[in-house]
Write a protein that holds these residues in place. Sequence first.
Motif, mmCIF file in Angstrom:
data_model
loop_
_atom_site.group_PDB
_atom_site.id
_atom_site.type_symbol
_atom_site.label_atom_id
_atom_site.label_comp_id
_atom_site.label_asym_id
_atom_site.label_seq_id
_atom_site.Cartn_x
_atom_site.Cartn_y
_atom_site.Cartn_z
ATOM 1 N N UNK A 67 -7.315 3.688 5.644
ATOM 2 C CA UNK A 67 -6.729 2.946 4.536
ATOM 3 C C UNK A 67 -7.813 2.515 3.556
ATOM 4 N N UNK A 68 -8.867 1.870 4.082
ATOM 5 C CA UNK A 68 -9.954 1.414 3.220
ATOM 6 C C UNK A 68 -10.603 2.582 2.485
ATOM 7 N N UNK A 69 -10.878 3.648 3.202
ATOM 8 C CA UNK A 69 -11.527 4.808 2.580
ATOM 9 C C UNK A 69 -10.667 5.368 1.449
ATOM 10 N N UNK A 70 -9.360 5.416 1.658
ATOM 11 C CA UNK A 70 -8.460 5.965 0.639
ATOM 12 C C UNK A 70 -8.401 5.086 -0.607
ATOM 13 N N UNK A 71 -8.294 3.768 -0.428
ATOM 14 C CA UNK A 71 -8.183 2.934 -1.626
ATOM 15 C C UNK A 71 -9.524 2.839 -2.360
ATOM 16 N N UNK A 72 -10.625 2.834 -1.621
ATOM 17 C CA UNK A 72 -11.940 2.827 -2.274
ATOM 18 C C UNK A 72 -12.142 4.133 -3.041
ATOM 19 N N UNK A 73 -11.775 5.260 -2.428
ATOM 20 C CA UNK A 73 -11.911 6.557 -3.104
ATOM 21 C C UNK A 73 -11.100 6.603 -4.391
ATOM 22 N N UNK A 74 -9.965 5.924 -4.407
ATOM 23 C CA UNK A 74 -9.126 5.893 -5.610
ATOM 24 C C UNK A 74 -9.502 4.758 -6.557
ATOM 25 N N UNK A 75 -10.526 3.966 -6.193
ATOM 26 C CA UNK A 75 -10.995 2.888 -7.052
ATOM 27 C C UNK A 75 -10.090 1.675 -7.083
ATOM 28 N N UNK A 76 -9.316 1.470 -6.018
ATOM 29 C CA UNK A 76 -8.362 0.361 -5.977
ATOM 30 C C UNK A 76 -9.006 -0.850 -5.302
ATOM 31 N N UNK A 77 -9.084 -1.983 -6.005
ATOM 32 C CA UNK A 77 -9.654 -3.182 -5.393
ATOM 33 C C UNK A 77 -8.758 -3.736 -4.287
ATOM 34 N N UNK A 78 -9.404 -4.281 -3.254
ATOM 35 C CA UNK A 78 -8.678 -4.906 -2.145
ATOM 36 C C UNK A 78 -8.230 -6.315 -2.507
ATOM 37 N N UNK A 79 -8.917 -6.937 -3.469
ATOM 38 C CA UNK A 79 -8.593 -8.301 -3.890
ATOM 39 C C UNK A 79 -9.054 -8.494 -5.319
ATOM 40 N N UNK A 80 -8.522 -9.520 -5.943
ATOM 41 C CA UNK A 80 -8.879 -9.856 -7.315
ATOM 42 C C UNK A 80 -9.170 -11.349 -7.394
ATOM 43 N N UNK A 81 -10.323 -11.689 -7.966
ATOM 44 C CA UNK A 81 -10.737 -13.088 -8.081
ATOM 45 C C UNK A 81 -10.873 -13.458 -9.547
ATOM 46 N N UNK A 82 -10.421 -14.657 -9.888
ATOM 47 C CA UNK A 82 -10.515 -15.156 -11.256
ATOM 48 C C UNK A 82 -11.881 -15.799 -11.486
ATOM 49 N N UNK A 83 -12.459 -15.524 -12.645
ATOM 50 C CA UNK A 83 -13.684 -16.203 -13.080
ATOM 51 C C UNK A 83 -13.456 -16.716 -14.496
#
Length: 134
Positions: A67-83
């Motif tokens: 799962x991790x390898x697939x989403x990283x390969x597609x450039x999909x972030x696992x989380x989003x943080x506000x700054x």
Amino acid sequence: MMKIYVTSVFVDDQDRALDFYVGKLGFQKKNDIPVGENRWLTVVSPDQPTGTELLLEPSDHPAVKPYQAAIVADGIPAASFHVDDLANTYDRLTEGGVRFMLAPIDAGDVKMAVLDDTCGNLIQLVQIKNPQPH
């Protein structure tokens, strides 16, 4: 009313993840409770210590690595943080050795960048261009 209490990212090394999320990103450790071979390890934003916790979840389940390898390969972030200030955050983190996969860009109503958390994930940082008052 329902609120998010805990959300998680899978990490391949909890100690390295804690070092990164606390030492590099500036979160603070909230919980560190032994659970078998791993830990219930959470971090929070220092300005919201009773807010949503991020669980640094061990990635030892067999489904996680593909799962991790697939989403990283597609450039999909696992989380989003506000700054509040993406340019300043990007400069500070880059100077601190954080590797970005995507430098800050304009994306409609937000500016965003994507970094590598060193533990198997891409993490998106987002600055809202014209925040609405609360």
